[in-house]
Design an enzyme around this catalytic site. Structure first.
Site, PDB file in Angstrom:
ATOM      1  CB  CYS A 319      -0.892  -0.031   1.233  1.00 14.27           C
ATOM      2  SG  CYS A 319      -2.052   1.313   1.256  1.00 14.27           S
ATOM      3  NE  ARG A 418      -9.421  -2.169  -0.759  1.00 13.00           N
ATOM      4  CZ  ARG A 418      -8.424  -1.626  -0.068  1.00 13.00           C
ATOM      5  NH1 ARG A 418      -7.687  -0.690  -0.602  1.00 13.00           N
ATOM      6  NH2 ARG A 418      -8.192  -2.015   1.173  1.00 13.00           N
TER       7      ARG A 418
HETATM    8  P1  RVP Z   1      -0.663  -6.835   4.185  1.00  8.77           P
HETATM    9  O1  RVP Z   1      -1.181  -7.972   4.996  1.00  8.77           O
HETATM   10  O2  RVP Z   1       0.330  -5.989   4.916  1.00  8.77           O
HETATM   11  O3  RVP Z   1      -0.150  -7.269   2.845  1.00  8.77           O
HETATM   12  O4  RVP Z   1      -1.901  -5.848   3.929  1.00  8.77           O
HETATM   13  C1  RVP Z   1      -3.088  -6.261   3.314  1.00  8.77           C
HETATM   14  C2  RVP Z   1      -4.074  -5.118   3.333  1.00  8.77           C
HETATM   15  O5  RVP Z   1      -3.597  -4.013   2.544  1.00  8.77           O
HETATM   16  C3  RVP Z   1      -5.421  -5.421   2.732  1.00  8.77           C
HETATM   17  O6  RVP Z   1      -6.265  -6.152   3.573  1.00  8.77           O
HETATM   18  C4  RVP Z   1      -5.969  -4.024   2.439  1.00  8.77           C
HETATM   19  O7  RVP Z   1      -6.551  -3.410   3.569  1.00  8.77           O
HETATM   20  C5  RVP Z   1      -4.719  -3.261   2.100  1.00  8.77           C
HETATM   21  N1  RVP Z   1      -4.578  -3.065   0.652  1.00  8.77           N
HETATM   22  C6  RVP Z   1      -4.962  -3.881  -0.360  1.00  8.77           C
HETATM   23  N2  RVP Z   1      -4.632  -3.283  -1.518  1.00  8.77           N
HETATM   24  C7  RVP Z   1      -4.075  -2.126  -1.179  1.00  8.77           C
HETATM   25  C8  RVP Z   1      -3.557  -1.113  -2.091  1.00  8.77           C
HETATM   26  O8  RVP Z   1      -3.458  -1.334  -3.294  1.00  8.77           O
HETATM   27  N3  RVP Z   1      -3.204   0.035  -1.572  1.00  8.77           N
HETATM   28  N4  RVP Z   1      -4.022  -1.998   0.155  1.00  8.77           N
END
Ligand code: RVP
Length: 505
Positions: A319, A418
């Site tokens: 993210c 989203r």
């Molecule tokens: P991680 O477990 O740290 O990989 O995080 C997963 C989370 O990141 C997802 O559950 C969602 O809330 C968030 N996410 C998913 N896509 C994106 C993005 O493209 N920014 N963020």
């Protein structure tokens, strides 16, 4: 004037747990990880609970049907990704609900007009010695018979012999109806001394095979998460745009719980979506909302009717929301704040709304910290993306096996629903990246390994369940220098795999 939050915002790595007294009975095997999934009133039981506090992220690279089954077998739940058509998402939900534990869909099927040559070739290719014969040769066609190695003698029989001439025909087969439970199927296998049992629908079509050897494997899932009809529980992601089309087909497909998947959930869109669901379904459809990062956001979603609230903005491994938009908060600080508001809300209203900590879990001990800080359960993306069961292929990158993992806000996922920008795709910008994560093997052994550590740490805190952990945990901040002290230091490592970075790869 703007509101300034006191102090800085912190991440899990900046905290540690200080052990508390643990009695002799405080051993990992006595620890329960059961957690509420949806809200409940004081003194009542939640309508849905988890047997382990893990959910898989609402992401294309994470939550498909195969991972959903594997996680439900361990006691957690997946949320099938919503960044696909409602019909495709519903088909994935249905695939999980239709999955019969222990019933294998055969991928080695024969047609009656095939010959012994085909049988031997298929056996060589698949390694399977039991092959159903169906009218059209498909896995769920009308069952005509079965071929096992007892039906032919490769040294004597002509290679041109047709399957229908030597198969054991349906009239001579013991079969079980689709309504049979796995334990009933197993009884039939034992009573008739079978190695496999075909499960057949009323119209004679094949559901799959139950193998004698698989029943024992099935018994190895003592925590599996089942509904009243003994089907695996599964969740599904929705958005604040097309809920009027999406929610009905997901409910119809049997989704047990929904979750509004949004990067930022403190918005009127979420309240409108929740109201529409409540007006149409009352409380019978369970739906979580989010994501928020402070007490105000929690209270807003609680008042709007959310069944659980998800916490986290910008902490996900893929993210870049914080970099792109400058919104978000350190995951630990956000979680602590939201959980305090949840407890206050409970004291005021008698309604307990579970909190899910979403994103940013890197090490297994982060899971324990998040649970100790108040999370009822966790949502993980990167963690699950590494396993065999995630929807992506394993690829070889410079001699190392990797799995692909991309954000829902990346250009690759193109999941604009989203991100609530009024639905204008042209004005959107990416909030996620496309990446590789180190391949880590099967879900089962990884989840069990991680949770062994969680259970063990809980014992160090004197906690036999998650409520006790929240009560008893003593949490301390760590300085940058004590972080160095916490890893192996001032020694030359003989084996780099002996560090604690198991998840990190
Ligand atoms: P991680 O477990 O740290 O990989 O995080 C997963 C989370 O990141 C997802 O559950 C969602 O809330 C968030 N996410 C998913 N896509 C994106 C993005 O493209 N920014 N963020």
């Amino acid at each position: 004037m703007a509101t300034f939050f006191p102090g800085e915002s912190h991440t899990f790595s900046e905290y540690l747990l200080v052990p508390g007294y643990s009695s002799c009975e405080c051993v990992p095997k006595n620890v329960s990880l059961r957690a509420p999934l949806v809200k409940y009133r004081k003194g009542e039981q939640p309508a849905l609970s988890l047997n382990i506090p893990m959910t898989s992220a609402i992401m294309q690279a994470v939550s498909g049907p195969r991972l959903a089954v594997a996680l439900a077998q361990e006691g957690g739940i997946s949320f099938i990704y919503g960044s696909q058509t409602p019909e495709d998402e519903a088909a994935m939900v249905r695939e999980v609900k239709d999955y019969k534990a222990g019933v294998v869909t055969s991928d080695s099927n024969l047609r009656p007009e095939m010959t012994l040559v085909d049988v031997l070739a298929l056996k060589e290719r698949s390694g399977h010695s039991a092959m159903p014969v169906t009218e059209d040769g498909s896995a769920h066609g009308r069952l005509l018979g079965i071929v096992t190695s007892r039906d032919y003698r490769p040294s004597r029989d002509s290679r041109d012999k047709r399957v229908e001439e030597f198969m054991t025909p349906i009239e001579s087969l013991v079969t079980a109806p689709a309504t049979a439970t796995l334990s009933e199927a197993n009884d039939i296998i034992w009573e008739n001394k079978l190695n496999q049992l075909p499960i057949v629908n009323d119209d004679g079509t094949l559901v799959g095979l139950v193998f004698r050897k698989d029943y024992d494997a099935h018994k190895e899932n003592p925590l599996e998460l089942l509904d009243a009809d003994k089907r695996y529980l599964v969740g599904a992601g929705i958005n604040t745009r097309d809920y009027e089309q999406r929610v009905p087909v997901l409910v119809d497909a049997g989704a047990d719980v929904l979750c509004i998947d949004s990067s930022e959930g403190y918005s009127e869109w979420q309240a409108i979506t929740l109201r529409w669901i409540r007006d149409r379904y009352g409380d019978s459809v369970k739906v979580g909302a989010g994501n928020v990062v402070d007490g105000d956001g929690f209270r807003f979603l609680a008042d709007a009717g959310a069944d659980f609230v998800k916490v986290g903005i910008g902490g996900g491994s893929i993210c870049i929301t914080r970099e792109q938009k400058g919104i978000g908060r350190g995951q630990a600080s956000a979680l602590i704040d939201v959980c305090q508001e949840r407890d206050k809300y409970f004291r005021e209203t008698g309604v307990y709304i579970p909190v899910c900590s979403d994103g940013g879990i890197v090490y297994d001990y982060h899971m324990t910290l998040a649970l100790a800080m108040g999370a009822d359960f966790l949502m993980l993306g990167r963690y699950f993306a590494r396993f065999d069961e995630s929807p992506t292929a394993r690829v070889n990158v410079n001699g190392n096996y990797m799995k692909e993992y991309w954000g829902e806000g990346s250009a690759r996922a193109r999941n604009w629903a989203r991100y609530d920008l009024g639905g204008d795709k042209k004005l959107s910008f990416v909030e996620g990246v496309d990446s590789y994560v180190p391949y880590a093997g099967p879900l089962k052994e990884n989840v069990q390994g991680s949770l062994m550590k969680v259970r063990s740490t809980m014992c160090n805190c004197g906690a036999l369940d998650l409520a006790q952990l929240r009560d008893k945990a003593k949490i301390t901040r760590v300085s940058a220098t004590s972080l160095v002290e916490g890893g192996a230091h001032d020694v030359l490592l003989k084996d780099s795999t002996s560090t604690s970075s198991v998840n990190f790869g």
